[in-house]
Design a protein around this motif. Sequence first.
Motif, PDB file in Angstrom:
ATOM      1  N   ASN A 191     -11.618   8.332  -8.045  1.00  0.00           N
ATOM      2  CA  ASN A 191     -11.460   6.965  -7.526  1.00  0.00           C
ATOM      3  C   ASN A 191     -11.123   6.978  -6.029  1.00  0.00           C
ATOM      4  O   ASN A 191     -10.007   7.320  -5.651  1.00  0.00           O
ATOM      5  CB  ASN A 191     -10.369   6.251  -8.336  1.00  0.00           C
ATOM      6  CG  ASN A 191     -10.439   4.747  -8.169  1.00  0.00           C
ATOM      7  OD1 ASN A 191     -11.305   4.219  -7.470  1.00  0.00           O
ATOM      8  ND2 ASN A 191      -9.520   4.051  -8.807  1.00  0.00           N
ATOM      9  N   PRO A 192     -12.078   6.608  -5.172  1.00  0.00           N
ATOM     10  CA  PRO A 192     -11.863   6.718  -3.726  1.00  0.00           C
ATOM     11  C   PRO A 192     -10.814   5.731  -3.197  1.00  0.00           C
ATOM     12  O   PRO A 192     -10.501   4.742  -3.847  1.00  0.00           O
ATOM     13  CB  PRO A 192     -13.241   6.393  -3.146  1.00  0.00           C
ATOM     14  CG  PRO A 192     -13.904   5.544  -4.188  1.00  0.00           C
ATOM     15  CD  PRO A 192     -13.391   6.011  -5.503  1.00  0.00           C
ATOM     16  N   LEU A 193     -10.302   6.025  -1.985  1.00  0.00           N
ATOM     17  CA  LEU A 193      -9.265   5.181  -1.377  1.00  0.00           C
ATOM     18  C   LEU A 193      -9.852   4.324  -0.253  1.00  0.00           C
ATOM     19  O   LEU A 193     -10.816   4.715   0.402  1.00  0.00           O
ATOM     20  CB  LEU A 193      -8.164   6.062  -0.772  1.00  0.00           C
ATOM     21  CG  LEU A 193      -7.479   7.068  -1.695  1.00  0.00           C
ATOM     22  CD1 LEU A 193      -6.408   7.840  -0.911  1.00  0.00           C
ATOM     23  CD2 LEU A 193      -6.851   6.362  -2.893  1.00  0.00           C
ATOM     24  N   ALA A 251      -4.886   4.088   1.897  1.00  0.00           N
ATOM     25  CA  ALA A 251      -3.816   3.481   1.103  1.00  0.00           C
ATOM     26  C   ALA A 251      -4.349   2.713  -0.095  1.00  0.00           C
ATOM     27  O   ALA A 251      -5.005   1.683   0.070  1.00  0.00           O
ATOM     28  CB  ALA A 251      -2.977   2.549   1.962  1.00  0.00           C
ATOM     29  N   PRO A 252      -4.063   3.205  -1.279  1.00  0.00           N
ATOM     30  CA  PRO A 252      -4.299   2.400  -2.473  1.00  0.00           C
ATOM     31  C   PRO A 252      -3.106   1.475  -2.678  1.00  0.00           C
ATOM     32  O   PRO A 252      -2.121   1.543  -1.934  1.00  0.00           O
ATOM     33  CB  PRO A 252      -4.352   3.450  -3.583  1.00  0.00           C
ATOM     34  CG  PRO A 252      -3.422   4.517  -3.112  1.00  0.00           C
ATOM     35  CD  PRO A 252      -3.485   4.514  -1.601  1.00  0.00           C
ATOM     36  N   GLY A 311       0.826  -1.201   0.000  1.00  0.00           N
ATOM     37  CA  GLY A 311       0.000   0.000   0.000  1.00  0.00           C
ATOM     38  C   GLY A 311       0.863   1.254   0.000  1.00  0.00           C
ATOM     39  O   GLY A 311       2.026   1.233   0.419  1.00  0.00           O
ATOM     40  N   LEU A 312       0.273   2.339  -0.491  1.00  0.00           N
ATOM     41  CA  LEU A 312       0.945   3.642  -0.466  1.00  0.00           C
ATOM     42  C   LEU A 312       0.081   4.518   0.438  1.00  0.00           C
ATOM     43  O   LEU A 312      -0.987   4.964   0.023  1.00  0.00           O
ATOM     44  CB  LEU A 312       0.974   4.199  -1.896  1.00  0.00           C
ATOM     45  CG  LEU A 312       1.879   5.378  -2.172  1.00  0.00           C
ATOM     46  CD1 LEU A 312       3.339   5.015  -1.958  1.00  0.00           C
ATOM     47  CD2 LEU A 312       1.689   5.853  -3.617  1.00  0.00           C
ATOM     48  N   GLY A 313       0.533   4.698   1.687  1.00  0.00           N
ATOM     49  CA  GLY A 313      -0.379   5.226   2.689  1.00  0.00           C
ATOM     50  C   GLY A 313      -0.121   6.645   3.135  1.00  0.00           C
ATOM     51  O   GLY A 313       1.011   7.135   3.136  1.00  0.00           O
ATOM     52  N   ALA A 314      -1.200   7.302   3.551  1.00  0.00           N
ATOM     53  CA  ALA A 314      -1.099   8.630   4.156  1.00  0.00           C
ATOM     54  C   ALA A 314      -2.204   8.755   5.208  1.00  0.00           C
ATOM     55  O   ALA A 314      -3.166   7.982   5.210  1.00  0.00           O
ATOM     56  CB  ALA A 314      -1.255   9.709   3.094  1.00  0.00           C
TER      57      ALA A 314
END
Length: 333
Positions: free
Chosen positions: A51-53, A131-132, A27-30
């Motif tokens: 496009n929601p996360l 995170a996508p 995942g690429l998270g924030a």
Amino acid sequence: MTDILDHAAKFIKIGNVVAFPTETVYGLGADASNERACQKIFKIKKRPNINPLIVHVGSMSQAKTIGEFNTDALKLSDVFWPGPLSIVVPLKRGANIAKSVLAGLTTVALRIPSHNIALELIRNSGTPIAAPSANPSGYISATALKHVKEHFSDEKDVFILAYRKEQYIQIEVQTPLHELNSIDYQCQYGIESTIIDSTANNLAILRDGFITKEALEKVVGKTIEQTSRWMQIKAPGMMNRHYSPKVQIRLNVKSLESNELGLNFANSELKSNLSFNLSLMGDLIEAASNLYTKLRILDNYAKLNRLTIAVAPIPEVGIGVAINDRLKRAAIK
Ligand code: TXA
Ligand code: MG
């Protein structure tokens, strides 16, 4: 808490982006409550803002501060969390979730991952993490550290979190790829979470995954619709070409054309200069965990040599449904 994990958690808290493994894909998270931080994800991934996360949380009590859980959603979370299931629930009034995460919807997709690194990162950050998958929008998801590094090593603001010999480590931009072999973590399932929508009258699967329709139906004791493949669905990004290699891909192939590289399953025999078998034993779980890694290698080779990819038939049972779903989207031109 180790220094590196502490550092990664701080990175999240101050509004930066951390790439981390989960049991499904990287995942690429924030920080899901920080609009500027979440916008960084969209920018880095070149993800359309419609496009929601998915919001990743560390506990059920945290999940309940964000979404409203009906009886079915509660049953499902009780059985499958932590694990590879994302549940779409109505957004709770006053929930502190950044606008871009929701992409205009009044619902939110929530998941408690089971991977230790993911869980510890969320819990130590003290905030839900949007995170996508850690790949450029539309491309094959990342299931190994080297995939993440290939995509984001030029992004000075992305912190890549990993684990070696019982210690958290940060992957430096300069780390040579061959050094990653000793620490590379291959995601256990290798395919994204199943997404189930609990907000309509009838439960519906929006994306197939490791947790099958049958397994979900058993828990809720009723039929679940499968809207993911054929109908217009709620998440706009989901019908587009997705999970796609750069080169063309042909499915259900019984014999190869001269310009094709073969991706086999069980006893299929698509033989080419470079070809792989997703699972010689015909094990669909093994096939899912190999799918993206093998597709990426074939894609790079095919691109260099002006070839295309051909995939043998995969049985439409169990996790084969999710594999075929990804392959069909990958093959949309
Ligand atoms: O396994 C996974 O789910 C991974 C790991 C990192 O957790 N994440 C992942 O995220 O696959 P992503 O962004 O690649 O896919 C999330 C999907 C998107 O197709 C998005 O449209 C859908 O979830 N989604 C997010 N929020 C939604 C909502 N409120 N309603 C319907 N779909 C939603
Ligand atoms: Mg994705």
